[in-house]
Design a protein around this motif. Sequence first.
Motif, mmCIF file in Angstrom:
data_model
loop_
_atom_site.group_PDB
_atom_site.id
_atom_site.type_symbol
_atom_site.label_atom_id
_atom_site.label_comp_id
_atom_site.label_asym_id
_atom_site.label_seq_id
_atom_site.Cartn_x
_atom_site.Cartn_y
_atom_site.Cartn_z
ATOM 1 N N VAL A 1 33.676 33.280 43.138
ATOM 2 C CA VAL A 1 32.631 33.558 44.128
ATOM 3 C C VAL A 1 32.625 35.045 44.480
ATOM 4 C CG1 VAL A 1 31.902 33.156 46.514
ATOM 5 C CG2 VAL A 1 32.652 31.234 45.099
ATOM 6 N N LEU A 2 33.809 35.598 44.719
ATOM 7 C CA LEU A 2 33.920 37.006 45.086
ATOM 8 C C LEU A 2 33.473 37.905 43.939
ATOM 9 C CD1 LEU A 2 34.767 38.566 47.593
ATOM 10 C CD2 LEU A 2 37.061 38.765 46.647
ATOM 11 N N GLN A 3 33.813 37.512 42.724
ATOM 12 C CA GLN A 3 33.381 38.284 41.561
ATOM 13 C C GLN A 3 31.851 38.326 41.472
ATOM 14 O OE1 GLN A 3 34.203 36.615 37.640
ATOM 15 N NE2 GLN A 3 34.714 38.645 36.850
ATOM 16 N N ASP A 4 31.207 37.194 41.725
ATOM 17 C CA ASP A 4 29.737 37.152 41.699
ATOM 18 C C ASP A 4 29.150 38.084 42.752
ATOM 19 O OD1 ASP A 4 29.884 35.277 39.695
ATOM 20 O OD2 ASP A 4 29.553 33.554 41.000
ATOM 21 N N TYR A 5 29.752 38.108 43.938
ATOM 22 C CA TYR A 5 29.279 39.008 44.984
ATOM 23 C C TYR A 5 29.404 40.471 44.556
ATOM 24 C CZ TYR A 5 28.624 35.694 48.860
ATOM 25 O OH TYR A 5 28.159 34.708 49.686
ATOM 26 N N MET A 6 30.530 40.816 43.957
ATOM 27 C CA MET A 6 30.752 42.201 43.559
ATOM 28 C C MET A 6 29.783 42.616 42.456
ATOM 29 S SD MET A 6 34.930 42.423 43.805
ATOM 30 C CE MET A 6 35.056 44.207 43.926
ATOM 31 N N GLU A 7 29.511 41.703 41.527
ATOM 32 C CA GLU A 7 28.547 42.005 40.473
ATOM 33 C C GLU A 7 27.143 42.161 41.045
ATOM 34 O OE1 GLU A 7 29.041 38.837 37.697
ATOM 35 O OE2 GLU A 7 30.855 39.699 36.787
ATOM 36 N N LEU B 1 42.664 39.212 44.570
ATOM 37 C CA LEU B 1 41.911 39.170 45.823
ATOM 38 C C LEU B 1 42.297 40.342 46.725
ATOM 39 C CD1 LEU B 1 41.874 35.387 46.834
ATOM 40 C CD2 LEU B 1 40.102 36.710 45.678
ATOM 41 N N ALA B 2 43.584 40.698 46.714
ATOM 42 C CA ALA B 2 44.047 41.828 47.521
ATOM 43 C C ALA B 2 43.386 43.118 47.057
ATOM 44 C CB ALA B 2 45.563 41.948 47.427
ATOM 45 N N SER B 3 43.330 43.308 45.752
ATOM 46 C CA SER B 3 42.694 44.500 45.204
ATOM 47 C C SER B 3 41.199 44.506 45.513
ATOM 48 C CB SER B 3 42.918 44.557 43.686
ATOM 49 O OG SER B 3 42.282 45.683 43.123
ATOM 50 N N ALA B 4 40.563 43.330 45.393
ATOM 51 C CA ALA B 4 39.133 43.227 45.682
ATOM 52 C C ALA B 4 38.850 43.535 47.151
ATOM 53 C CB ALA B 4 38.623 41.832 45.326
ATOM 54 N N THR C 1 24.821 41.652 52.538
ATOM 55 C CA THR C 1 25.721 41.087 51.532
ATOM 56 C C THR C 1 27.173 41.193 51.964
ATOM 57 O OG1 THR C 1 24.168 41.650 49.745
ATOM 58 C CG2 THR C 1 26.454 41.215 49.118
ATOM 59 N N LEU C 2 27.561 42.356 52.502
ATOM 60 C CA LEU C 2 28.940 42.535 52.958
ATOM 61 C C LEU C 2 29.266 41.597 54.117
ATOM 62 C CD1 LEU C 2 29.151 46.416 52.719
ATOM 63 C CD2 LEU C 2 30.519 44.796 51.400
ATOM 64 N N GLN C 3 28.293 41.373 55.007
ATOM 65 C CA GLN C 3 28.511 40.434 56.102
ATOM 66 C C GLN C 3 28.702 39.016 55.564
ATOM 67 O OE1 GLN C 3 29.124 40.796 59.214
ATOM 68 N NE2 GLN C 3 29.119 38.609 59.710
ATOM 69 N N GLU C 4 27.926 38.663 54.556
ATOM 70 C CA GLU C 4 28.077 37.340 53.945
ATOM 71 C C GLU C 4 29.443 37.186 53.295
ATOM 72 O OE1 GLU C 4 25.661 34.440 50.804
ATOM 73 O OE2 GLU C 4 24.729 36.271 51.568
ATOM 74 N N ILE C 5 29.923 38.263 52.666
ATOM 75 C CA ILE C 5 31.259 38.235 52.062
ATOM 76 C C ILE C 5 32.313 38.030 53.143
ATOM 77 C CG2 ILE C 5 33.001 39.619 50.859
ATOM 78 C CD1 ILE C 5 30.691 40.946 49.322
ATOM 79 N N GLU D 1 32.489 47.547 39.641
ATOM 80 C CA GLU D 1 32.651 47.063 38.267
ATOM 81 C C GLU D 1 34.120 46.809 37.953
ATOM 82 O OE1 GLU D 1 31.387 48.283 33.687
ATOM 83 O OE2 GLU D 1 31.442 49.830 35.250
ATOM 84 N N SER D 2 34.971 47.776 38.333
ATOM 85 C CA SER D 2 36.406 47.630 38.092
ATOM 86 C C SER D 2 36.969 46.449 38.862
ATOM 87 C CB SER D 2 37.130 48.916 38.491
ATOM 88 O OG SER D 2 38.531 48.777 38.382
ATOM 89 N N GLY D 3 36.548 46.303 40.127
ATOM 90 C CA GLY D 3 37.044 45.205 40.951
ATOM 91 C C GLY D 3 36.638 43.850 40.424
ATOM 92 N N SER D 4 35.405 43.724 39.964
ATOM 93 C CA SER D 4 34.946 42.430 39.443
ATOM 94 C C SER D 4 35.663 42.076 38.143
ATOM 95 C CB SER D 4 33.434 42.446 39.231
ATOM 96 O OG SER D 4 33.069 43.391 38.240
ATOM 97 N N GLU D 5 36.006 43.089 37.351
ATOM 98 C CA GLU D 5 36.751 42.830 36.108
ATOM 99 C C GLU D 5 38.145 42.284 36.412
ATOM 100 O OE1 GLU D 5 36.714 46.533 34.065
ATOM 101 O OE2 GLU D 5 34.682 46.261 33.256
#
Length: 296
Positions: free
Chosen positions: A186-192, A238-241, A270-274, A224-228
């Motif tokens: 889910v977090l990866q989708d948000y970052m992308e 998750l800590a890095s993200a 988007t950040l508030q939703e995260i 991009e780096s975080g989602s990878e």
Amino acid sequence: MVRSVLRMFVWVSLVILVSACTKPNTPQEVAAAFWQAMAENDASDVVELSTLDNDSAFDSYERDWADVVPSYGRVVIDGTEASIVTRLPAESAGGNERREVMTYLVEQQGQWLVDYERTGEAIMNPSPFSGLMGQLSEISDRIAANFSSSSSDMEQRLNDMARELEAYSNDVARRADEAIKEYGQVLQDYMEELEESVNRALEENQQAPEGDRKNLEQAAKDLESGSEQLAEPSLEALASATRTLTETGQRLAEVGSDSFERNRDEWAATLQEIRERSEEFFQDLRDSMRAENESE
């Protein structure tokens, strides 16, 4: 004389009425009054507010509670039983470190009372997961309060949790791992999604000030780096993200050009939703692990 007696009667009646109105009734009120009585070492009040039979049975859970001021978390009421997350100072720790226990209550004859024995068992014989539960609770609270101001501390907590989970090979650890992987996706989708939005804004506003463009270009690279890293979700990922999203939020907030006004609103939403999804995830993870641990 009659008037004087009447005034006295009215005064006594008011005292009785006020006393009745201020008597703790809800589980939250009873728990707060109970822990206040514990802090004052008031055996009679503890007996009145709990299932303890008499003053002589009061043992203060073999601890000095003087000046202890607990804080409270989630309340669960199930029929005639209730439980309240209670955060108490860690007995062997200094500073602001706290441990999380449960205050258990039962309803008897229409009155909520602290289940003295069960609450004492939770305090004197804590679960091996108590440290983990406390970390989950604190992370959830910190996200609810302010995601960005505590990101470095949250990252450390998440890394500590990852090491602690390695010590468990039972269903609790397995289910936690499943939840982490699910939320990692889910977090990866948000970052992308954020990365695509930033790149789209850069494409649409090529004449924007150079400083804003550099900020956004760096934000896109970080996302991009975080989602990878979340391709294989873990607490460390998750800590890095968490750190990446915090830094990204700060970069996006610094973009001052009017060209990006609409984009800033979109990014903030988007950040508030995260933040909200993160808070929900850690709350659900804590509840799931506690329920699984209590069932063993």
